[in-house]
Design an enzyme around this catalytic site. Structure first.
Site, PDB file in Angstrom:
ATOM      1  N   GLY A  66       0.803  -1.225   0.000  1.00 29.75           N
ATOM      2  CA  GLY A  66       0.000   0.000   0.000  1.00 29.75           C
ATOM      3  C   GLY A  66       0.836   1.275   0.000  1.00 29.75           C
ATOM      4  O   GLY A  66       0.509   2.232  -0.708  1.00 29.75           O
ATOM      5  N   THR A 228      13.177  -7.229  -9.697  1.00 27.00           N
ATOM      6  CA  THR A 228      12.792  -8.626  -9.903  1.00 27.00           C
ATOM      7  C   THR A 228      11.504  -8.938  -9.153  1.00 27.00           C
ATOM      8  O   THR A 228      11.377  -8.615  -7.960  1.00 27.00           O
ATOM      9  CB  THR A 228      13.935  -9.556  -9.424  1.00 27.00           C
ATOM     10  OG1 THR A 228      15.085  -9.227 -10.203  1.00 27.00           O
ATOM     11  CG2 THR A 228      13.589 -11.013  -9.592  1.00 27.00           C
ATOM     12  N   CYS A 321       2.250   6.825  18.352  1.00 24.56           N
ATOM     13  CA  CYS A 321       3.491   7.385  18.866  1.00 24.56           C
ATOM     14  C   CYS A 321       4.229   8.071  17.714  1.00 24.56           C
ATOM     15  O   CYS A 321       4.588   7.439  16.734  1.00 24.56           O
ATOM     16  CB  CYS A 321       4.330   6.266  19.457  1.00 24.56           C
ATOM     17  SG  CYS A 321       5.709   6.910  20.364  1.00 24.56           S
TER      18      CYS A 321
HETATM   19  C1  LIG Z   1      -5.424   2.850   4.389  1.00 25.93           C
HETATM   20  C2  LIG Z   1      -4.027   2.329   4.307  1.00 25.93           C
HETATM   21  N1  LIG Z   1      -3.245   2.719   3.303  1.00 25.93           N
HETATM   22  C3  LIG Z   1      -1.983   2.273   3.177  1.00 25.93           C
HETATM   23  C4  LIG Z   1      -1.425   1.415   4.102  1.00 25.93           C
HETATM   24  C5  LIG Z   1      -0.018   0.944   3.921  1.00 25.93           C
HETATM   25  O1  LIG Z   1       0.007  -0.338   3.393  1.00 25.93           O
HETATM   26  P1  LIG Z   1       1.319  -1.256   3.515  1.00 25.93           P
HETATM   27  O2  LIG Z   1       1.396  -1.704   4.927  1.00 25.93           O
HETATM   28  O3  LIG Z   1       1.085  -2.372   2.554  1.00 25.93           O
HETATM   29  O4  LIG Z   1       2.469  -0.408   3.092  1.00 25.93           O
HETATM   30  C6  LIG Z   1      -2.209   1.006   5.190  1.00 25.93           C
HETATM   31  C7  LIG Z   1      -1.629   0.121   6.243  1.00 25.93           C
HETATM   32  O5  LIG Z   1      -1.913   0.278   7.412  1.00 25.93           O
HETATM   33  C8  LIG Z   1      -3.531   1.477   5.290  1.00 25.93           C
HETATM   34  O6  LIG Z   1      -4.327   1.101   6.326  1.00 25.93           O
END
Ligand SMILES: Cc1ncc(COP(=O)(O)O)c(C=O)c1O
Length: 385
Positions: A66, A228, A321
């Site tokens: 993400g 890769t 935190c």
């Molecule tokens: C809404 C949202 N976006 C992005 C992320 C980040 O994803 P990743 O942990 O795969 O980098 C998270 C992870 O907590 C998330 O809840």
């Protein structure tokens, strides 16, 4: 009770990945047999992901998750002088990228949610300017589970000729994903939030979207993401997507929603508690099935997190935190909660494998822990500074 932080692999996901660590360890770019086996596995996974997202296989880019998808959307599309529209309740993968873009001449408008946690599409419309280059919005909020009106934003983006990215990390596996219906150009998902492996994800990139690669090097992923391919990870992600599609149809989501609703109702009986992001103008706000975010008066959420951890219940608090200091959640603050209430809030997020027994146990230990902590609380005793 902390599935929005991460989820375990499903057994079938682990099984699907297993051969690709040792027997079929090839590099998907090699032309020999080992390479071709790996390449074929990645191709199959791409077809599954295309089915999961309702797009063409060529529009799927595998990545590390993400954070990478969110960063790629912003850094890949926005240029100095562009204006960017997003919301105040996004994940830090968006908010921190926007901060960095400010140093590069990209101004961002952070649209605040309504007290329910819902973003008003009209507020997005008002934030748009002629130089707006991108709108980015989450499908489901990680803290409240509130589902955002992405389809309406997609229509708005289309009318205005603005690119639209959806952070669907917390929606994937919980609601149906359909990039055509959403009207987005880019959409990010992550394996580990949907019972797949960590460190792997995928991005939908609509054909013709001029997003610049974040990582350059080899010609992997049609030059959209060098490096890769993580073949076992990609295979695992696709297997998790298959399981997710199944769960959306076999009653799992309804079962989880019923468990969450029972949990929420039980916790409300404690008294001095309430749901963050539950209602808007007397109407239920749409939420993903597995999440509830609740406040507990006269408590420090963190104390409850620790007390419940000792009882074997894992939850997340309404604060995080940052640089050694505990700050109340930016999501809850943006929704208008005061600092005390935000700090007194907790997120319960159920795994899709959660059971009635799990909920019974939580409903036994949380009231006990709340009662105990309230009895000790300086807030309750009126001595809080
Ligand atoms: C809404 C949202 N976006 C992005 C992320 C980040 O994803 P990743 O942990 O795969 O980098 C998270 C992870 O907590 C998330 O809840």
């Amino acid at each position: 009770m902390d599935a929005n932080a991460t989820t375990p692999l499903l057994p079938e996901v682990l099984e699907a990945m297993r051969p690709y660590w040792m027997e079929h360890f090839g590099n998907a770019s090699s032309i020999h047999l080992h390479g071709q086996q790996a390449h074929a596995a990645v191709d199959r996974a791409r077809t599954t992901m295309a089915d999961f997202l309702n797009c063409h296989a060529a529009e799927v880019v595998f990545n590390s998750g993400g954070t990478e998808g969110d960063n790629t959307a912003l850094f890949g599309l926005l240029r100095p002088g562009d204006h960017f529209v997003t919301t105040a309740i996004e994940h830090s993968a968006i908010l921190e990228a926007a901060k960095r873009l400010a140093d590069r001449g990209v101004e961002t408008t952070f649209v605040a949610p309504r007290p329910s946690g819902l973003i008003d599409p009209e507020a997005i419309r008002r934030a748009m300017r002629p130089e707006t280059g991108l709108i980015s919005m989450m499908l489901a909020n990680n803290e409240t589970g509130v589902l955002q009106p992405v389809e309406e934003i997609g229509k708005m983006a289309k009318e205005a000729g603005v690119y639209f990215h959806i952070d669907a990390v917390q929606g994937a596996g919980k609601v149906e994903l359909d990039v055509r219906r959403f009207g987005c150009h880019l959409l990010s998902i992550s394996g580990h939030k949907m019972h797949g492996p960590k460190g792997v994800g995928a991005m939908f990139v609509r054909r013709g979207t001029p997003v610049e690669a974040l990582l350059v090097g080899g010609s992997h992923e049609r030059r959209r993401r060098a490096g890769t391919e993580n073949v076992p990870g990609i295979v695992g992600l696709a297997r998790a997507a298959e399981a997710a599609m199944h769960s959306l149809e076999d009653g799992t989501i309804e079962r989880v929603a019923a468990l969450r609703d029972r949990l929420e109702a039980g916790l409300l009986e404690i008294g001095g508690t309430g749901v963050n992001g539950g209602w808007d103008g007397g109407e239920r706000v749409p939420r993903v099935a597995n999440t509830t975010n609740m406040w507990f008066d006269q408590l420090e959420g963190e104390a409850l997190v620790i007390a419940l951890d000792l009882k074997g219940v894992c939850i997340s608090g309404g604060s995080a935190c940052h640089s050694g200091a505990t700050e109340p959640s930016h999501v809850l603050m943006a929704m208008g909660l005061d600092k005390t209430r935000a700090r007194a809030s907790l997120r319960f997020s159920l795994l899709k494998t959660a059971t009635e027994d799990d909920v019974d146990y939580v409903l036994k230990v949380v009231p006990e822990a709340v009662g105990h902590l309230r009895a000790l609380s300086p807030v309750a005793a009126g001595t809080a500074g």
